[in-house]
Design an enzyme around this catalytic site. Structure first.
Site, mmCIF file in Angstrom:
data_model
loop_
_atom_site.group_PDB
_atom_site.id
_atom_site.type_symbol
_atom_site.label_atom_id
_atom_site.label_comp_id
_atom_site.label_asym_id
_atom_site.label_seq_id
_atom_site.Cartn_x
_atom_site.Cartn_y
_atom_site.Cartn_z
ATOM 1 N N ARG A 190 0.858 -1.190 0.000
ATOM 2 C CA ARG A 190 0.000 0.000 0.000
ATOM 3 C C ARG A 190 0.891 1.235 0.000
ATOM 4 O O ARG A 190 1.707 1.410 0.903
ATOM 5 C CB ARG A 190 -0.904 0.038 1.239
ATOM 6 C CG ARG A 190 -1.777 1.299 1.262
ATOM 7 C CD ARG A 190 -2.729 1.318 2.435
ATOM 8 N NE ARG A 190 -2.091 1.705 3.668
ATOM 9 C CZ ARG A 190 -2.097 2.934 4.181
ATOM 10 N NH1 ARG A 190 -2.695 3.916 3.554
ATOM 11 N NH2 ARG A 190 -1.498 3.190 5.320
ATOM 12 N N HIS B 260 -2.554 10.809 1.263
ATOM 13 C CA HIS B 260 -1.915 10.598 2.567
ATOM 14 C C HIS B 260 -1.254 11.914 2.966
ATOM 15 O O HIS B 260 -0.038 12.007 3.119
ATOM 16 C CB HIS B 260 -0.925 9.441 2.493
ATOM 17 C CG HIS B 260 -0.559 8.846 3.822
ATOM 18 N ND1 HIS B 260 -0.681 7.498 4.119
ATOM 19 C CD2 HIS B 260 -0.050 9.392 4.947
ATOM 20 C CE1 HIS B 260 -0.264 7.262 5.351
ATOM 21 N NE2 HIS B 260 0.135 8.404 5.882
ATOM 22 N N GLU C 187 -6.537 8.116 7.105
ATOM 23 C CA GLU C 187 -6.655 8.733 8.430
ATOM 24 C C GLU C 187 -7.127 10.186 8.392
ATOM 25 O O GLU C 187 -6.442 11.085 8.918
ATOM 26 C CB GLU C 187 -5.326 8.651 9.189
ATOM 27 C CG GLU C 187 -4.859 7.250 9.464
ATOM 28 C CD GLU C 187 -3.573 7.198 10.292
ATOM 29 O OE1 GLU C 187 -3.115 8.253 10.772
ATOM 30 O OE2 GLU C 187 -3.057 6.085 10.477
ATOM 31 N N ASN D 152 -6.447 1.591 10.589
ATOM 32 C CA ASN D 152 -5.084 1.806 11.092
ATOM 33 C C ASN D 152 -5.168 1.847 12.613
ATOM 34 O O ASN D 152 -5.917 2.654 13.172
ATOM 35 C CB ASN D 152 -4.517 3.124 10.582
ATOM 36 C CG ASN D 152 -4.303 3.118 9.072
ATOM 37 O OD1 ASN D 152 -4.521 2.105 8.402
ATOM 38 N ND2 ASN D 152 -3.860 4.245 8.550
ATOM 39 N N TYR E 227 -2.774 1.418 16.348
ATOM 40 C CA TYR E 227 -1.487 1.248 17.033
ATOM 41 C C TYR E 227 -1.661 1.032 18.516
ATOM 42 O O TYR E 227 -0.982 0.194 19.105
ATOM 43 C CB TYR E 227 -0.602 2.491 16.811
ATOM 44 C CG TYR E 227 -0.164 2.646 15.378
ATOM 45 C CD1 TYR E 227 1.066 2.158 14.958
ATOM 46 C CD2 TYR E 227 -0.991 3.258 14.440
ATOM 47 C CE1 TYR E 227 1.473 2.282 13.637
ATOM 48 C CE2 TYR E 227 -0.593 3.381 13.115
ATOM 49 C CZ TYR E 227 0.631 2.890 12.718
ATOM 50 O OH TYR E 227 1.033 3.002 11.405
ATOM 51 N N GLU F 249 -2.672 -0.414 8.594
ATOM 52 C CA GLU F 249 -1.456 -0.001 9.313
ATOM 53 C C GLU F 249 -1.480 -0.574 10.717
ATOM 54 O O GLU F 249 -2.496 -0.493 11.417
ATOM 55 C CB GLU F 249 -1.363 1.529 9.465
ATOM 56 C CG GLU F 249 -0.936 2.275 8.251
ATOM 57 C CD GLU F 249 -0.748 3.768 8.514
ATOM 58 O OE1 GLU F 249 -0.456 4.158 9.670
ATOM 59 O OE2 GLU F 249 -0.917 4.526 7.555
HETATM 60 O O1 IFM Z 1 3.608 7.436 10.031
HETATM 61 C C1 IFM Z 1 2.264 7.422 10.363
HETATM 62 C C2 IFM Z 1 1.400 7.312 9.119
HETATM 63 O O2 IFM Z 1 1.681 8.319 8.199
HETATM 64 C C3 IFM Z 1 -0.061 7.404 9.480
HETATM 65 N N1 IFM Z 1 -0.383 6.465 10.540
HETATM 66 C C4 IFM Z 1 0.469 6.419 11.698
HETATM 67 C C5 IFM Z 1 1.915 6.282 11.279
HETATM 68 C C6 IFM Z 1 2.825 6.226 12.532
HETATM 69 O O3 IFM Z 1 2.671 7.387 13.273
#
Ligand code: IFM
Length: 461
Positions: free
Chosen positions: A93, A137, A182, A305, A307, A364
């Site tokens: 991607r 992006h 995002e 996405n 984290y 992500e």
């Molecule tokens: O690097 C970023 C990405 O551009 C968008 N999502 C989170 C990643 C880590 O912070």
């Protein structure tokens, strides 16, 4: 001719990739984005983006870093494809840099910029890697920011025209497109917190931008459907549970508000046809008849996405009614302070399946660190492997509990320009030695290769 990547052969696999088999067509991939890796910021007719100007303003980015050169992927893309092929990923991607293909944002296309994406897509297909193209992006052409950016309603038409150009040039080979990456992040950070361009804090511009990005999404989906019947279309949203930093009523209310802006402001109208209640009131001045139907266009998948959980606290001085907060010191955290909580990932996937009723791709997930290599540049990133392994376990649990998750993309293939943190935060499976631009696969790259290989062979108990 690109020499084969080194750093994979003859190395021990750090942990056993012993996980259960997901669906046979599960997509294993890696993600990147244009401004974060391409470099070549002033080459072959590329126009400036809002990130070029912003990163050059003193004090905006750690260490004064910019994306001018980044990972020099524009010139080294063939080497990067070879790395992906060696890793065994099935999909890549990436995003198209709007100002590279339309230097003024609209009007005359830049053939040299388009030719770069032609080469990239052809190279990926020749390597057996499926290109997944994200249209946006965060690198808006500066010329369009000068016309009002996302706060201007016409931005939906600019974006639809740009989508038409990309569809007409890449759609013969690319079968997966996403509109935005995002939007919850770039609107909040750009129009409220001042951490991203255009770095304004203005309620009207912020709420207008949210609505216009949603309109742009719907308009682009219409264009892509019309030009490319049969392609698979999605949207990519950040989704992370929002927690109050203290369990007080005020902090809980703040967390609920941040949840609306972060998790719901885009997926809800795009997939369910309505804004969350508080946002609906704030955005109402910008909504015209028929808009909600224009935004809610059928799509084929939702990209998530994720984290870590994020935190909010009450802030009477904030026009939004909340402030961002770091994760409390007592929770387990990654080297860059992000909470590690695989259960939250599992629950996010389950909740999103339930709420949006679409196939999900995790577009992500990854772990950042301020790490350095040994004398030879090698990185034994056991913490990243542990993070990824535990998050994949959580994904598997979600699938076993019924979540329709069809793919997983690690952020990121390479260390890259991590926005305000510059090059200090590294998320790559592959280390980039910036002075030489040498690529050095980390232990996590070997771990990911082994994980994918075991899955693809179907040999996991
Ligand atoms: O690097 C970023 C990405 O551009 C968008 N999502 C989170 C990643 C880590 O912070």
């Amino acid at each position: 001719m690109v020499s084969p990547p080194s750093g994979f052969d003859g190395q021990a696999v750090p942990v056993s990739p012993g996980r259960r088999l997901l669906r046979p067509d599960f997509v294993w991939g890696v993600s990147t984005s244009s401004y974060q890796i391409e470099g070549a910021a002033r080459e072959d007719g590329r126009g400036p983006s809002i990130w070029d100007g912003f990163s050059h303003q003193p004090g905006r980015i750690a260490n004064g870093d910019t994306g001018d050169v980044a990972c020099d992927h524009y010139h080294r893309y063939a080497e990067d494809i070879a790395l992906m092929r060696e890793m065994g990923v099935g999909a890549y991607r990436f995003s198209v840099a709007w100002p590279r293909v339309l230097p003024e944002g609209r009007g005359i296309a830049n053939e040299r910029g388009i030719a770069f994406y032609d080469r990239l897509v052809d190279g990926l297909l020749a390597a057996g890697i499926e290109p997944w193209v994200c249209l946006y992006h965060w690198d808006l052409p500066q010329a369009l920011q000068d016309r009002g950016g996302w706060a201007e309603r016409d931005s939906a038409n600019w974006f639809a025209d740009y989508a038409r150009l990309v569809a007409s040039r890449l759609g013969d080979r690319v079968k997966r497109f996403a509109t935005f990456n995002e939007p919850g992040v770039f609107t909040l950070f750009g129009y409220a917190f001042g951490w991203h361009p255009p770095a304004v804090d203005d309620a009207a511009q912020h709420h207008a931008a949210i609505h216009h990005v949603n309109l742009a999404h719907g308009a682009a989906i219409d264009v892509l459907r019309a030009y490319l019947p049969g392609v698979s279309l999605g949207t990519i949203c950040n989704m992370q549970p929002v927690r109050p930093v203290d369990p007080t009523p005020a902090d809980c209310a703040a967390a609920a508000l941040l949840d609306d802006y972060w998790n719901r402001a885009f997926a809800d109208p795009q997939i369910r046809g309505a804004y969350p209640a508080v946002l609906a009131e704030r955005i109402a001045p910008f909504v015209q008849d028929g808009d909600m139907e224009r935004i809610r266009r059928p799509i084929d998948w939702l990209g998530i996405n994720h984290y870590s959980p994020i935190y909010a606290r009450a802030d009477a001085g904030s026009r939004l009614g909340f402030a961002w907060s770091d994760a409390p010191a007592e929770v387990p955290r990654s080297p860059i302070g992000w909470q590690i909580d695989p259960d939250a990932f599992r629950n996010t996937l389950l909740d999103a399946c339930d709420r949006y009723r679409l196939p999900i791709y995790v577009t992500e997930n990854g772990a950042g660190a301020e790490e350095s290599g040994d004398a030879a540049g090698a990185v034994n990133d056991v913490e990243r492997i542990d993070y990824l392994s535990r998050y994949l376990d959580a994904l598997e649990e979600a699938v076993l509990l019924g979540a329709d998750v069809r793919g997983y993309f690690v952020w990121s293939l390479l260390d890259n320009f991590e926005w305000g943190a510059g090059y200090a935060n590294r998320f790559g499976l592959v280390r980039v030695d910036y002075p030489t631009q040498r690529r050095i696969p980390k232990a996590s790259a070997r771990w990911y290769k082994a994980t994918i290989a075991a899955q693809v062979r179907g040999s996991v108990p």
